[in-house]
Design an enzyme around this catalytic site. Structure first.
Site, PDB file in Angstrom:
ATOM      1  N   ASP A 131       0.799  -1.236   0.000  1.00  0.00           N
ATOM      2  CA  ASP A 131       0.000   0.000   0.000  1.00  0.00           C
ATOM      3  C   ASP A 131       0.832   1.287   0.000  1.00  0.00           C
ATOM      4  OD1 ASP A 131      -2.102  -1.736   0.160  1.00  0.00           O
ATOM      5  OD2 ASP A 131      -2.467  -1.447   2.297  1.00  0.00           O
ATOM      6  N   ARG A 158      -6.469  -2.030 -21.611  1.00  0.00           N
ATOM      7  CA  ARG A 158      -6.580  -0.930 -22.572  1.00  0.00           C
ATOM      8  C   ARG A 158      -6.682  -1.455 -24.015  1.00  0.00           C
ATOM      9  NH1 ARG A 158      -5.266   4.577 -23.136  1.00  0.00           N
ATOM     10  NH2 ARG A 158      -4.121   5.024 -21.242  1.00  0.00           N
TER      11      ARG A 158
END
Ligand code: F6P
Length: 326
Positions: A131, A158
């Site tokens: 994180d 994408r």
């Protein structure tokens, strides 16, 4: 001369790529300095249950490139109780441990801080979490690998998004912090990023999308941090669809894919430096501190500060991400 003779090392909380490199560095640095080093298995649970064994140089061979943690990990309930911590102390005492390297996130540091107030064994914390949300270090062990994994995943998404003219909402991890989302968004050239630290609204995103369509700009990628204020990626996608029924929308949640895999070169070097420095710090008599690297220098932050202070996102990067998404 150091009074430290026998140290222990463990990993705790969510696993992170590079934890093994850190364990290897701790073991080898300790052996180099003629210390005995012990591995505690399954984090604080292993400390409570006496799951501990001596590690030699060969035990950490061939692990620098492996994701996960060979010492295993857990989020321990037992260690939250005074009885559990007493048992953990007895494990350390029985093995004559006089210093501990704890690799993990905020929960790991909180446990170490409480334990050190009750029992006088020094702990040094190493920031092991994907994180990157630990105060007192520029980067945490595992973050670089996690963002490389998510960017690779988003690149693939994408391709199909472009081919179908679809709008994808991709959710990434990060608990309450937006570091993974921000870096994934910048690195993958996303059209927008929903972060826990900012207040982007559904209406604002709808507006940006409409403007993009007018300008004939291809806008097909939104990165969603799991801790953002608008809900998860499915919920945001639902609300956008409600306002824009003609959009072809898909959702991908990258999930635990981001936690696995072989650590990047950056994570291996970061973890090695941190593990090595942690042993030297214990030998100098340090304890009760979280080790970090800030501007390429090893630093130490008291556990209390590392736990209570918030590491902020770089606002310039947030602004830059918006500009580059134009
Ligand atoms: O702290 C690391 C992390 O992967 C967070 O990004 C995420 O919110 C959490 O752990 C998930 O935890 P678990 O694997 O216990 O579901």
């Amino acid at each position: 001369m150091s009074s430290i003779k026998r140290i222990a090392v463990f990993t705790s909380g969510g696993d992170a790529p590079g934890m093994n490199a850190a364990v290897r560095a701790v073991v080898r640095t300790a052996v180099y300095h003629d210390l005995h080093v012990y591995g505690i298995y399954r984090g604080y649970d292993g400390m409570v249950n006496g799951d501990i064994r001596r590690l030699e140089v060969g035990d950490v061979a061939n692990i620098i490139q492996r994701g996960g943690t060979v010492l295993k990990t857990a989020r321990s309930e037992a260690f939250r109780t005074p009885e559990g911590r007493k048992q953990a102390y007895e494990t350390l005492l029985a093995n004559d441990i006089d210093g501990v390297v704890a690799i993990g996130g905020n929960g790991t540091y909180t446990g170490a801080d409480i334990f050190m107030k009750e029992y006088k064994i020094p702990f040094i914390g190493l920031p092991g979490t994907i994180d990157n949300d630990i105060y007192g270090t520029d980067y945490t062990i595992g973050f670089d690998t996690a963002i490389n994994t998510s960017i690779e995943a988003v690149d693939k998404i994408r391709d199909t998004a472009d081919s179908h003219n679809r709008l994808f909402f991709v959710e990434v991890m990060g608990r309450h912090a937006g570091f993974i989302a921000l870096h994934t968004g910048i690195g993958s050239g996303a059209g927008a990023i929903f972060l826990p630290e900012t207040e982007t609204t559904i209406e604002e995103l709808s507006e940006t999308l409409r403007k993009s369509i007018k300008r004939k700009k291809l806008f097909n990628l939104v990165i969603v941090a799991e801790g953002n204020h608008n809900g998860d990626a499915n919920e945001i996608a639902r609300q956008i669809k409600e306002k824009n029924p003609d959009f072809d929308i898909k959702v991908t949640i990258i999930g635990h894919l981001q936690r696995g895999g072989s650590p990047t070169a950056m994570d291996r070097v970061l973890a090695s430096r941190m593990g090595h420095s942690a042993v030297k710090a214990l030998m100098r008599g340090e304890g009760g501190v979280a080790l970090g690297i800030i501007n390429d220098k090893i630093t130490f932050t008291p556990f209390h500060d590392a736990i209570t202070k918030t590491k902020n996102l770089n606002k310039d990067l947030v602004k830059m991400a918006e500009i580059l998404a134009m």
